[in-house]
Design a protein around this motif. Structure first.
Motif, mmCIF file in Angstrom:
data_model
loop_
_atom_site.group_PDB
_atom_site.id
_atom_site.type_symbol
_atom_site.label_atom_id
_atom_site.label_comp_id
_atom_site.label_asym_id
_atom_site.label_seq_id
_atom_site.Cartn_x
_atom_site.Cartn_y
_atom_site.Cartn_z
ATOM 1 N N GLU A 78 11.600 -24.316 -26.050
ATOM 2 C CA GLU A 78 12.849 -24.934 -25.836
ATOM 3 C C GLU A 78 13.730 -23.103 -26.165
ATOM 4 N N LEU A 79 13.606 -22.606 -26.798
ATOM 5 C CA LEU A 79 14.576 -21.341 -26.712
ATOM 6 C C LEU A 79 13.669 -20.405 -25.786
ATOM 7 N N ALA A 80 12.218 -20.663 -24.919
ATOM 8 C CA ALA A 80 11.798 -20.341 -23.883
ATOM 9 C C ALA A 80 13.469 -20.659 -22.738
ATOM 10 N N ARG A 81 13.626 -21.342 -22.535
ATOM 11 C CA ARG A 81 14.290 -22.379 -21.027
ATOM 12 C C ARG A 81 15.374 -21.370 -22.119
ATOM 13 N N LEU A 82 16.312 -21.823 -22.821
ATOM 14 C CA LEU A 82 17.483 -20.649 -22.725
ATOM 15 C C LEU A 82 17.065 -19.416 -22.916
ATOM 16 N N LEU A 83 16.190 -18.886 -22.784
ATOM 17 C CA LEU A 83 16.266 -17.369 -22.360
ATOM 18 C C LEU A 83 16.127 -16.924 -20.736
ATOM 19 N N GLY A 84 15.710 -18.342 -20.190
ATOM 20 C CA GLY A 84 14.583 -18.140 -18.520
ATOM 21 C C GLY A 84 13.422 -17.358 -18.533
ATOM 22 N N VAL A 85 12.351 -17.843 -19.759
ATOM 23 C CA VAL A 85 11.234 -16.815 -19.656
ATOM 24 C C VAL A 85 10.329 -17.687 -19.703
ATOM 25 N N SER A 86 9.105 -17.353 -20.067
ATOM 26 C CA SER A 86 8.152 -18.224 -20.026
ATOM 27 C C SER A 86 7.988 -18.790 -21.513
ATOM 28 N N HIS A 87 6.720 -20.096 -21.715
ATOM 29 C CA HIS A 87 7.087 -20.308 -23.239
ATOM 30 C C HIS A 87 5.547 -19.643 -23.521
ATOM 31 N N PRO A 88 4.433 -19.349 -22.941
ATOM 32 C CA PRO A 88 3.635 -18.269 -23.496
ATOM 33 C C PRO A 88 4.866 -16.245 -23.562
ATOM 34 N N ALA A 89 5.994 -16.348 -22.968
ATOM 35 C CA ALA A 89 6.329 -15.107 -23.349
ATOM 36 C C ALA A 89 6.064 -14.999 -24.547
ATOM 37 N N VAL A 90 7.367 -15.844 -25.464
ATOM 38 C CA VAL A 90 7.827 -17.016 -26.698
ATOM 39 C C VAL A 90 6.787 -16.207 -27.626
ATOM 40 N N THR A 91 5.821 -17.264 -26.712
ATOM 41 C CA THR A 91 4.040 -17.183 -28.060
ATOM 42 C C THR A 91 3.412 -16.025 -28.579
ATOM 43 N N MET A 92 4.056 -15.068 -27.469
ATOM 44 C CA MET A 92 3.635 -13.774 -27.167
ATOM 45 C C MET A 92 4.216 -12.915 -28.776
ATOM 46 N N TRP A 93 4.488 -12.926 -28.005
ATOM 47 C CA TRP A 93 6.488 -12.383 -29.053
ATOM 48 C C TRP A 93 5.968 -12.265 -30.315
ATOM 49 N N GLU A 94 6.124 -13.904 -30.906
ATOM 50 C CA GLU A 94 5.644 -14.919 -32.293
ATOM 51 C C GLU A 94 4.681 -14.211 -32.497
ATOM 52 N N SER A 95 3.397 -14.415 -31.931
ATOM 53 C CA SER A 95 2.496 -13.764 -32.626
ATOM 54 C C SER A 95 1.489 -12.318 -32.761
ATOM 55 N N GLY A 96 3.533 -11.338 -32.023
ATOM 56 C CA GLY A 96 2.955 -9.793 -32.027
ATOM 57 C C GLY A 96 1.624 -9.133 -31.309
ATOM 58 N N LYS A 97 1.152 -9.841 -30.801
ATOM 59 C CA LYS A 97 0.490 -9.621 -29.279
ATOM 60 C C LYS A 97 1.646 -9.223 -28.359
ATOM 61 N N SER A 98 2.831 -8.830 -28.035
ATOM 62 C CA SER A 98 3.858 -8.080 -27.258
ATOM 63 C C SER A 98 5.079 -8.355 -27.589
ATOM 64 N N LYS A 99 5.701 -6.889 -26.860
ATOM 65 C CA LYS A 99 7.297 -7.344 -28.212
ATOM 66 C C LYS A 99 8.109 -7.352 -26.724
ATOM 67 N N PRO A 100 9.165 -7.869 -27.018
ATOM 68 C CA PRO A 100 10.889 -7.678 -26.043
ATOM 69 C C PRO A 100 11.318 -6.885 -25.894
ATOM 70 N N THR A 101 11.462 -6.376 -24.443
ATOM 71 C CA THR A 101 12.024 -4.939 -24.097
ATOM 72 C C THR A 101 13.652 -5.052 -24.689
ATOM 73 N N PRO A 102 14.704 -4.143 -24.514
ATOM 74 C CA PRO A 102 15.322 -4.213 -25.066
ATOM 75 C C PRO A 102 16.522 -4.840 -24.665
ATOM 76 N N ALA A 103 16.259 -5.525 -23.956
ATOM 77 C CA ALA A 103 17.269 -6.003 -23.115
ATOM 78 C C ALA A 103 16.902 -7.691 -23.493
ATOM 79 N N MET A 104 15.806 -8.202 -23.148
ATOM 80 C CA MET A 104 14.904 -9.637 -23.942
ATOM 81 C C MET A 104 15.822 -9.641 -25.349
#
Length: 164
Positions: free
Chosen positions: A40-66
Motif C-alpha cells: 500500500e505504501l508503494a502504491r501511494l508513493l508510485g514505486v514498486s513493492h520491492p523498493a519499499v521492502t528493500m528500504w525496510e530490510s536495509g538493502k537500499s536507501k531512499p533518495t532525498p526526494a523519496m
C-alpha cells in the motif's frame, strides 16, 4: 551509534546513493503506525513493492526526494526516518532532509553542483549570501546552516589531521 540506530560514524561522507543515516526500523515503525502494508505504501508513493521492502530490510536507501515523499505520506519528519545525532549532523544532511539533490540546491543558490559538493565536504567556506539561500531552501534558520556547516568543516579537519 550504528546505522540501524540512525547515524553513521562522525566524518563519514554522504553515500552516493540514498540518504545518510536512513533507518529501516524507523520506516517500518512509521508505516505500521500509519496502518499501511508495504504494498500500500508503494502504491501511494508510485514505486514498486520491492523498493519499499528493500528500504525496510536495509538493502537500499531512499533518495532525498523519496525520503521527503515517505515522510509526507507517513506524517513524520524526514529526520525521524533518517535520524542523525545533532553532533554528527552535516550540511549535506540538511539538504537530504529537505528532499533536495545537489543539482537542485546548486540551481537555487545560483552556482554549479561542484560548489555545493565542495561545501558539503567542508572544503569550501559558506558565504553569508549562500547561508541565507540555503536556510530558505532547507527550511531551517540561518544560524542552523552556519552551525552545521561548521560541524562539517570541523569533522573534515579532524579526519585529515588524524592522517598526519
Amino acid at each position: 551509534m550504528t546505522e540501524s540506530e540512525g547515524s553513521l560514524e562522525p566524518g563519514e561522507p554522504m553515500p552516493r546513493s540514498g540518504v545518510r543515516g536512513f533507518s529501516p526500523a524507523a520506516l517500518r515503525e512509521a508505516r505500521a503506525a500509519a496502518g499501511l502494508r508495504t504494498d500500500e505504501l508503494a502504491r501511494l508513493l508510485g514505486v514498486s513493492h520491492p523498493a519499499v521492502t528493500m528500504w525496510e530490510s536495509g538493502k537500499s536507501k531512499p533518495t532525498p526526494a523519496m525520503l521527503l515523499a515517505l515522510s509526507n505520506t507517513l506524517g513524520v519528519r524526514t529526520a525521524d526516518l533518517a535520524p542523525i545525532r545533532e553532533a554528527d549532523l552535516r550540511i549535506g544532511d540538511l539538504r537530504a532532509h529537505a528532499g533536495l539533490t545537489q543539482v537542485e540546491v546548486a540551481k537555487g543558490v545560483g552556482v554549479g553542483p561542484t560548489v555545493i559538493g565542495n561545501l558539503e565536504r567542508g572544503l569550501r567556506p559558506v558565504s553569508e549570501d549562500h547561508v541565507v539561500t540555503l536556510a530558505a531552501l532547507y527550511g531551517v534558520t540561518e544560524a542552523r546552516v552556519r552551525a552545521v556547516w561548521q560541524q562539517t568543516y570541523d569533522a573534515v579537519t579532524t579526519r585529515l589531521n588524524a592522517r598526519r
